[in-house]
Design a protein around this motif. Structure first.
Motif, short mmCIF file in Angstrom:
data_model
loop_
_atom_site.label_atom_id
_atom_site.label_comp_id
_atom_site.label_asym_id
_atom_site.label_seq_id
_atom_site.Cartn_x
_atom_site.Cartn_y
_atom_site.Cartn_z
N ILE A 229 0.83 -1.22 0.04
CA ILE A 229 0.12 0.00 -0.05
C ILE A 229 0.88 1.25 -0.04
O ILE A 229 1.81 1.44 0.80
N VAL A 230 0.57 2.15 -0.81
CA VAL A 230 1.12 3.28 -0.83
C VAL A 230 0.07 4.65 -0.86
O VAL A 230 -0.97 4.28 -1.48
N TYR A 286 2.77 -4.56 -14.21
CA TYR A 286 2.40 -4.05 -12.85
C TYR A 286 2.44 -2.69 -13.10
O TYR A 286 1.61 -1.78 -12.53
N ILE A 287 3.48 -2.06 -13.69
CA ILE A 287 3.74 -0.53 -14.13
C ILE A 287 2.62 -0.09 -14.61
O ILE A 287 1.89 0.91 -14.61
N ASN A 327 -0.50 10.36 -8.94
CA ASN A 327 -0.47 9.21 -9.76
C ASN A 327 0.77 8.49 -10.05
O ASN A 327 1.19 7.44 -9.69
N ILE A 328 1.70 9.24 -10.57
CA ILE A 328 3.00 8.87 -11.03
C ILE A 328 3.82 8.57 -9.83
O ILE A 328 4.72 7.72 -9.77
N LYS A 329 3.82 9.58 -8.86
CA LYS A 329 4.51 9.38 -7.73
C LYS A 329 4.26 8.12 -6.90
O LYS A 329 5.04 7.27 -6.70
N LEU A 330 2.90 7.69 -6.86
CA LEU A 330 2.58 6.63 -6.27
C LEU A 330 2.80 5.30 -7.07
O LEU A 330 3.33 4.36 -6.59
N ALA A 331 2.60 5.53 -8.38
CA ALA A 331 2.98 4.46 -9.05
C ALA A 331 4.67 3.94 -9.07
O ALA A 331 4.79 2.76 -8.96
N GLY A 332 5.56 4.86 -8.91
CA GLY A 332 6.98 4.83 -8.78
C GLY A 332 7.10 3.96 -7.12
O GLY A 332 7.72 3.16 -7.38
N LYS A 333 6.31 4.55 -6.51
CA LYS A 333 6.59 3.79 -5.17
C LYS A 333 6.12 2.45 -4.90
O LYS A 333 6.67 1.59 -4.41
N ILE A 339 9.51 6.26 -12.51
CA ILE A 339 8.91 6.15 -13.96
C ILE A 339 9.02 7.60 -14.49
O ILE A 339 8.57 8.49 -13.84
N ASP A 340 9.37 7.56 -15.85
CA ASP A 340 9.36 8.88 -16.64
C ASP A 340 8.47 8.67 -17.61
O ASP A 340 8.18 7.69 -18.22
N VAL A 341 7.31 9.65 -18.02
CA VAL A 341 6.33 9.48 -19.12
C VAL A 341 6.72 10.44 -20.06
O VAL A 341 7.36 11.45 -19.96
#
Length: 411
Positions: A229-230, A286-287, A327-333, A339-341
């Motif tokens: 969980i993040v 997963y990503i 969203n991107i910060k939590l996906a990375g954690k 992650i770079d988009v």
């Protein structure tokens, strides 16, 4: 035969809810033995009998009868002449047993004993509270707000024990007033200056996990496991779940029919958006799931550096980044990858890579835009000054200058 009824003598005891009766009686015995030692020099020839059922206490002192003139220690021995005055049947070598009354110690000694007793019981109670909550770390506790301060809130549990909810452990939208009911987890328990300090939290990932366990029976029963969980408390959370039973859809079970199970959790967390994701060992997949609701076109992984370059269509970039970049910060954690988009170039849409402006805009400013997935001129121009300032670490004046340079390219 007289006795000392401690329940009548020490009414303070009725308030000590955390201490069991045998422990309390043991403390009583220790205190009275201390009184005996002060008065008689020793307690080795005394029996202190405590009745744990009704609180009665009796003190019996035993001395050996000696011939007159041969007593060497009046605390342990008694001469025959004195013994005969007390009991005519006693002979040399017999044990003289007497009942010591509470009154014989004197008023001052009794008051001192009462003080010592209350002090020891308070210490014991504090130790019991500490042990109780030390064993409950990570568990949900419900209490009532007693006092609200600037940096923390004082909460009382159902036994009146004090729990502290610091501002840092509160969801930003939390607002409490006296008498409100509060649900949180026991986060940390310390002993500070002999006083238990119990910290509770509503922002810890474990709080969200316990809420899921309460709402989703399959998690409580172990059929579904929460892998990770993040959270950005009050904003967004991502929960990776896995089922050990192929017949159970872990995401569907957590969300419930028409969101019935997750709605209660969202309300408790002040409308925190919760993404429940099906866990997988396939990192690319997963990503992809972690960046939901954005739809990804392709991913390039660097397993050594733990980085992922994610390519999306222009209209999906803002979804992947999310409001405030959550969203991107939590996906990375969640995935453990940085992650770079990147926007996929559209053949029909003329655009310019922001690196093309490196002669007019400093490289660290360009890097700041690329960090949030804005790698072309039009992707930067698509956002307002306010949004760009919020998502980057740039000043408003700098952002306006950059927009002016990029806009000039398309005029």
């Amino acid at each position: 035969m007289s006795n000392i009824n401690l329940i009548d003598s020490f009414q303070e005891f009725k308030d000590f809810k955390n201490i069991d009766r045998p422990t309390m009686m043991s403390v009583l015995e220790d205190v009275f033995r201390s009184m005996i030692r002060k008065k008689y020099g020793t307690d080795e020839n005394c029996d202190v009998i405590v009745n744990t059922d009704n609180g009665d206490l009796e003190i019996w002192r035993t001395r050996v009868v000696m011939e007159d003139g041969f007593s060497e220690d009046d605390d342990l021995e008694i001469e025959l002449a004195e013994a005969k005055l007390l009991d005519a049947d006693l002979e040399v070598g017999d044990d003289y047993v007497e009942l010591i009354t509470l009154e014989s110690f004197g008023r001052r000694a009794i008051l001192a004993a009462r003080q010592t007793l209350v002090s020891k019981i308070l210490e014991l109670e504090k130790d019991e509270i500490f042990k109780k909550y030390k064993d409950r770390v990570g568990e949900i506790v419900t209490g009532e707000v007693y006092q609200v301060w600037k940096k923390e809130t004082l909460v009382l549990d159902d036994e009146g024990n004090e729990l502290l909810l610091p501002k840092t452990e509160q969801i930003p939208a939390d607002y409490f007033k006296k008498g409100d009911s509060v649900k949180a987890i026991v986060y940390k328990v310390d002993m500070l200056n002999s006083n238990p300090k119990i910290i509770i939290s509503r922002t810890a990932p474990e709080f969200l996990q316990r809420l899921f366990e309460l709402e989703v029976p399959e998690i409580f029963d172990g059929l579904i496991t929460i892998k990770k969980i993040v959270r950005e408390p009050g904003e967004r959370a991502k929960v990776a779940v896995e089922s050990y039973d192929d017949r159970i859809d872990p995401v569907g079970a957590c969300v419930g029919m028409k969101g019935s199970r997750i709605h209660g959790i969202v309300r408790e967390l002040k409308n925190e958006n919760i993404d429940v994701i099906n866990y997988t060992n396939n990192i690319q997949l997963y990503i992809q799931r972690a960046l939901s609701p954005a739809k990804i076109t392709s991913i390039k992984l660097d397993d050594e550096k733990k980085t992922a370059a994610v390519y999306l269509k222009p209209d999906q970039v803002s979804l992947a980044i999310g409001r405030g970049g959550h969203n991107i910060k939590l996906a990375g954690k969640l995935t453990g990858y940085e992650i770079d988009v990147y926007r996929e170039a559209d053949e029909h849409d003329e655009d310019v890579d922001i690196e093309e402006f490196s002669d007019e805009i400093e490289s660290w400013i360009l890097d700041e835009f690329k960090r949030i997935g804005l790698d072309t001129a039009k992707s930067v121009l698509a956002l307002t000054v306010g949004e760009l300032v919020k998502r980057t670490d740039l000043e408003e004046e700098t952002v306006k200058e950059v927009l002016s340079i990029l806009q000039a390219e398309f005029e």
